[in-house]
Motif scaffolding. Sequence first.
Motif, PDB file in Angstrom:
ATOM      1  N   ASP A 132       0.315  -0.642  -0.963  1.00 40.97           N
ATOM      2  CA  ASP A 132       1.585  -0.403  -1.638  1.00 40.97           C
ATOM      3  C   ASP A 132       1.641  -1.085  -2.992  1.00 40.97           C
ATOM      4  N   ARG A 133       0.502  -1.265  -3.593  1.00 36.09           N
ATOM      5  CA  ARG A 133       0.531  -1.932  -4.901  1.00 36.09           C
ATOM      6  C   ARG A 133       0.887  -0.959  -5.990  1.00 36.09           C
ATOM      7  N   HIS A 172       0.516   7.825  -9.521  1.00 35.28           N
ATOM      8  CA  HIS A 172       0.453   6.595  -8.722  1.00 35.28           C
ATOM      9  C   HIS A 172       1.512   6.650  -7.613  1.00 35.28           C
ATOM     10  N   HIS A 173       2.717   7.104  -7.963  1.00 31.68           N
ATOM     11  CA  HIS A 173       3.788   7.168  -6.963  1.00 31.68           C
ATOM     12  C   HIS A 173       3.603   8.291  -5.976  1.00 31.68           C
ATOM     13  N   GLU A 191       0.230   0.122 -11.819  1.00 31.23           N
ATOM     14  CA  GLU A 191       1.240   1.024 -12.377  1.00 31.23           C
ATOM     15  C   GLU A 191       0.908   1.505 -13.790  1.00 31.23           C
ATOM     16  N   GLU A 245       9.308  -0.211  -8.878  1.00 36.12           N
ATOM     17  CA  GLU A 245       8.107  -0.324  -9.716  1.00 36.12           C
ATOM     18  C   GLU A 245       8.374   0.068 -11.171  1.00 36.12           C
ATOM     19  N   HIS A 299       1.379   6.746  -3.528  1.00 34.83           N
ATOM     20  CA  HIS A 299       2.061   5.760  -2.679  1.00 34.83           C
ATOM     21  C   HIS A 299       2.668   6.400  -1.442  1.00 34.83           C
TER      22      HIS A 299
HETATM   23 ZN    ZN Z   1       2.666   0.837  -7.197  1.00 33.83          ZN
END
Ligand code: ZN
Length: 281
Positions: free
Chosen positions: A280-281, A243-244, A154, A93, A247
Motif C-alpha cells: 500500500d505504498r 499507481h492508484h 507516488e 496520497e 493500489h
Molecule cells: Zn501509494
Amino acid sequence: MTFETILYEVDGAIATMTMNRPEAANAQDSRLIDELDAAFDLADADDAVRVVILAGAGKHFSAGHDLKAIVGQAEADEWVKLRETPEGKFHHEKVMYYDRNKRIHDFRKPTIASVQGSCVAAGLMLACMCDLIVAADDAQFSNPVLKMTGAGVELLVEPWELGIRKAKEFLWTGETIDAHEAWRLGLVNRVVPRKELTARTRELADRVALVPPITAQVVKDTINYTAELMGKSDSWKYHFMAHHWTHNTQTALSALETRKKKSTMKEVLADRDKGDLPGDR
Ligand code: ZN
C-alpha cells in the motif's frame, strides 16, 4: 514553532531541516510530513534564507513512508483511516504524498538533500525533490516496492533521475544502487566521506548562497521548465493515476490483507529489511 519530528535551524543564509526520527530510520509519518511542510513555509517567508538543506538524523536518510499505522501496527491517524476506501486512499496520497513532495520540487529557493545510509522508496522520492543531492559514501538508494505490488511510489522520479532503461531495471529488480554508482548515473552531485557529509553539504550550500537570490531562483525555474517541456509534471500525473489503479487491484488488496494479519511489527520490519514492503505504498 516547536517541532517534534524534525529540527529546523537557520544559520546565516542557510536553513537546515533535519528529519529527526532516527529510531525509525526517519520513516515519514503524517506528523513529520506536516512539520516538513511547515518548515518550508518558514524558509519561504524568511528573506534571510537563500538555500535549504534537507537532512536526516542518525544512520539513515529515510526508510520511506512510515508503515506502522498503515499495516495496523500502530494507531492510525485521520489520514491513514481514510485508506479504507479507494477514494480515501487517493485523497490521502494526493494531499500528503503527491502535493507535499511536489511543493518541495517547486520550492522557489535552491534545495540540497544531504543523504546517508538507506534512502528507500519514499525516502528516495523526497531526496529527488531537491535540486542537488550530496551523498555520503555509505548511501544506498533503492525502491523495492514492486514485488509487493506497489507501482513505484507516488511521484515516479526514476526515469528522470536514472534514464529510461536503468529506471526499468532499478524498479523491476529492486536492486540497491550505492553512492558511487548513483554519482555515475547522475542521481547525486557529489559523494563525500560519511563523517564530512554535514560540512561538505554546508560548503556547497554556502557557495550556492553567493548567487543573488532572484538569479538563483530564476535559473532554477527555467531549468525546471525545461523538464516541464519534456513532460515531467504530466508524466507524474499519469503515473499517480496508474499507481492508484494498481493500489486497488485484487493483487494489491490481497497482499495488504496478508500484511495486516502479521502479528508483530518485528515481522513487518524484517520484511522491510528484506526489501519486502507492504503493498500500500
Ligand atoms: Zn501509494
